[in-house]
Design a protein around this motif. Structure first.
Motif, PDB file in Angstrom:
ATOM      1  N   LYS A  49      50.333 -77.446  48.881  1.00 13.06           N
ATOM      2  CA  LYS A  49      51.752 -77.086  48.574  1.00 13.06           C
ATOM      3  C   LYS A  49      51.510 -75.630  47.804  1.00 13.06           C
ATOM      4  O   LYS A  49      52.543 -74.623  48.082  1.00 13.06           O
ATOM      5  CB  LYS A  49      52.779 -77.813  47.836  1.00 13.06           C
ATOM      6  N   LEU A  50      50.754 -75.593  46.880  1.00 17.37           N
ATOM      7  CA  LEU A  50      50.761 -73.990  46.283  1.00 17.37           C
ATOM      8  C   LEU A  50      50.160 -73.171  47.108  1.00 17.37           C
ATOM      9  O   LEU A  50      50.817 -71.909  47.103  1.00 17.37           O
ATOM     10  CB  LEU A  50      49.642 -74.595  45.129  1.00 17.37           C
ATOM     11  N   TRP A  51      49.444 -73.449  48.139  1.00 13.11           N
ATOM     12  CA  TRP A  51      48.829 -72.423  49.171  1.00 13.11           C
ATOM     13  C   TRP A  51      50.327 -71.978  49.943  1.00 13.11           C
ATOM     14  O   TRP A  51      50.507 -70.807  50.040  1.00 13.11           O
ATOM     15  CB  TRP A  51      47.953 -72.959  50.017  1.00 13.11           C
ATOM     16  N   SER A  52      51.071 -73.010  50.226  1.00 11.76           N
ATOM     17  CA  SER A  52      52.370 -72.550  50.862  1.00 11.76           C
ATOM     18  C   SER A  52      53.226 -71.696  50.057  1.00 11.76           C
ATOM     19  O   SER A  52      53.757 -70.616  50.488  1.00 11.76           O
ATOM     20  CB  SER A  52      53.266 -73.926  51.440  1.00 11.76           C
ATOM     21  N   LEU A  53      53.510 -71.973  48.666  1.00 20.30           N
ATOM     22  CA  LEU A  53      54.122 -71.497  47.858  1.00 20.30           C
ATOM     23  C   LEU A  53      53.595 -69.831  47.546  1.00 20.30           C
ATOM     24  O   LEU A  53      54.078 -68.906  47.655  1.00 20.30           O
ATOM     25  CB  LEU A  53      54.239 -71.966  46.713  1.00 20.30           C
ATOM     26  N   ASN A  54      52.448 -69.617  47.803  1.00 19.51           N
ATOM     27  CA  ASN A  54      51.726 -68.442  47.691  1.00 19.51           C
ATOM     28  C   ASN A  54      52.114 -67.580  49.124  1.00 19.51           C
ATOM     29  O   ASN A  54      52.348 -66.425  49.065  1.00 19.51           O
ATOM     30  CB  ASN A  54      50.256 -68.511  47.570  1.00 19.51           C
ATOM     31  N   GLU A  55      52.119 -68.209  50.356  1.00 19.25           N
ATOM     32  CA  GLU A  55      52.562 -67.717  51.550  1.00 19.25           C
ATOM     33  C   GLU A  55      53.911 -67.091  51.390  1.00 19.25           C
ATOM     34  O   GLU A  55      54.115 -66.077  51.841  1.00 19.25           O
ATOM     35  CB  GLU A  55      52.414 -68.616  52.563  1.00 19.25           C
ATOM     36  N   MET A  56      54.680 -68.127  50.855  1.00 17.23           N
ATOM     37  CA  MET A  56      56.206 -67.439  50.485  1.00 17.23           C
ATOM     38  C   MET A  56      56.123 -66.198  49.549  1.00 17.23           C
ATOM     39  O   MET A  56      56.851 -65.348  49.755  1.00 17.23           O
ATOM     40  CB  MET A  56      57.027 -68.636  49.852  1.00 17.23           C
ATOM     41  N   GLU A  57      55.609 -66.468  48.609  1.00 19.56           N
ATOM     42  CA  GLU A  57      55.289 -65.200  47.511  1.00 19.56           C
ATOM     43  C   GLU A  57      54.679 -63.991  48.282  1.00 19.56           C
ATOM     44  O   GLU A  57      55.183 -62.864  48.303  1.00 19.56           O
ATOM     45  CB  GLU A  57      54.495 -65.642  46.359  1.00 19.56           C
ATOM     46  N   VAL A  58      53.648 -64.010  48.948  1.00 20.00           N
ATOM     47  CA  VAL A  58      52.918 -62.785  49.398  1.00 20.00           C
ATOM     48  C   VAL A  58      53.768 -62.088  50.669  1.00 20.00           C
ATOM     49  O   VAL A  58      53.751 -60.989  50.861  1.00 20.00           O
ATOM     50  CB  VAL A  58      51.658 -62.916  50.042  1.00 20.00           C
ATOM     51  N   THR A  59      54.758 -62.931  51.412  1.00 20.32           N
ATOM     52  CA  THR A  59      55.748 -62.282  52.317  1.00 20.32           C
ATOM     53  C   THR A  59      56.938 -61.942  51.661  1.00 20.32           C
ATOM     54  O   THR A  59      57.921 -61.482  52.458  1.00 20.32           O
ATOM     55  CB  THR A  59      55.862 -63.339  53.600  1.00 20.32           C
ATOM     56  N   GLY A  60      57.100 -61.935  50.523  1.00 20.31           N
ATOM     57  CA  GLY A  60      58.329 -61.405  49.756  1.00 20.31           C
ATOM     58  C   GLY A  60      59.360 -62.494  49.392  1.00 20.31           C
ATOM     59  O   GLY A  60      60.656 -61.966  49.147  1.00 20.31           O
ATOM     60  N   GLY A  61      59.095 -63.807  49.484  1.00 18.48           N
ATOM     61  CA  GLY A  61      60.007 -64.614  49.115  1.00 18.48           C
ATOM     62  C   GLY A  61      60.637 -64.807  48.007  1.00 18.48           C
ATOM     63  O   GLY A  61      61.789 -65.464  47.798  1.00 18.48           O
ATOM     64  N   GLU A  62      59.907 -64.692  47.147  1.00 18.15           N
ATOM     65  CA  GLU A  62      60.044 -64.900  45.715  1.00 18.15           C
ATOM     66  C   GLU A  62      60.610 -66.451  45.555  1.00 18.15           C
ATOM     67  O   GLU A  62      61.675 -66.506  44.991  1.00 18.15           O
ATOM     68  CB  GLU A  62      61.082 -63.936  45.084  1.00 18.15           C
ATOM     69  N   PRO A  63      59.747 -67.248  45.861  1.00 19.43           N
ATOM     70  CA  PRO A  63      60.335 -68.669  45.660  1.00 19.43           C
ATOM     71  C   PRO A  63      60.756 -69.243  44.227  1.00 19.43           C
ATOM     72  O   PRO A  63      59.787 -68.718  43.474  1.00 19.43           O
ATOM     73  CB  PRO A  63      59.120 -69.674  46.258  1.00 19.43           C
ATOM     74  N   ASP A  64      61.596 -70.239  44.192  1.00 20.60           N
ATOM     75  CA  ASP A  64      62.077 -70.538  42.733  1.00 20.60           C
ATOM     76  C   ASP A  64      62.491 -71.922  43.127  1.00 20.60           C
ATOM     77  O   ASP A  64      62.977 -72.389  44.094  1.00 20.60           O
ATOM     78  CB  ASP A  64      62.820 -69.610  42.282  1.00 20.60           C
TER      79      ASP A  64
END
Length: 188
Positions: A49-64
């Motif tokens: 899940k942390l990997w998925s959050l990183n993917e969200m982050e690196v594509t500009g999603g700014e997950p929260d």
């Protein structure tokens, strides 16, 4: 984008958690009553899940974090970037739509990218929930999960926020635009 789901390097994990914590603390209105230490504990225990959050982050999603499911104990993350994530724009709706294009194909589809990232695209209801937390997508739009009866007819739906309202539109699933992407959700 390949679905590698590799473990992040220790320094990448540390940096991502630092970024998520900072965003969490700056936007307390999105997750009232949620304690960061409990979120971090869940993240540390779930590398995929942390990997998925990183993917969200690196594509500009700014997950929260936008909520906590009391029944499952999961924390719910949404992409909270002001506009549609930059690294996820110019995509058609799903792999079938991508395949149907004979020329000028986009590089990917919203459903295809989300699957590769290990996330779900937002539903219309989730998109409306997000808009209660701030004003998102004043200049961009996002594909949202489309009901199968619409998709079977070749269409897909997308949303944006204009004039203090959420608008829901339709388009051919194979269409793509530079200002249209998708927002994702992830349960941890």
């Amino acid at each position: 984008m390949e679905n590698k789901k590799e473990d992040l390097l220790p320094e990448q994990r540390k940096e991502l958690i630092k970024t998520l914590k900072s965003r969490f603390e700056k936007n307390m209105n999105r997750h009232k009553g949620v304690e960061w230490s409990k979120v971090e504990e869940k993240l540390e225990a779930n590398m995929e899940k942390l990997w998925s959050l990183n993917e969200m982050e690196v594509t500009g999603g700014e997950p929260d974090v936008i909520g906590h499911d009391e029944k499952t104990g999961e924390y719910i993350f949404y992409d909270c970037s002001a506009e549609s994530p930059k690294g996820r724009r110019s995509v058609c709706y799903d792999p079938e739509a991508l395949e149907s294009r004979k020329e000028h194909k986009p590089k990917n589809s919203a459903i295809g990218m989300a699957t590769d990232m290990g996330i779900e695209i937002l539903t219309e209801e989730q998109y409306r929930e997000l808009q209660k937390l701030g004003n998102f997508d004043l200049k961009t739009s996002n594909w949202v999960k489309t009901p199968s009866e619409i998709r079977k007819q070749g269409g897909a739906i997308f949303t944006d926020f204009r004039y203090d309202n959420v608008f829901v539109y339709h388009n051919g699933a194979e269409s793509y635009y530079g200002s249209r992407g998708f927002r994702g959700s992830l349960r941890v």
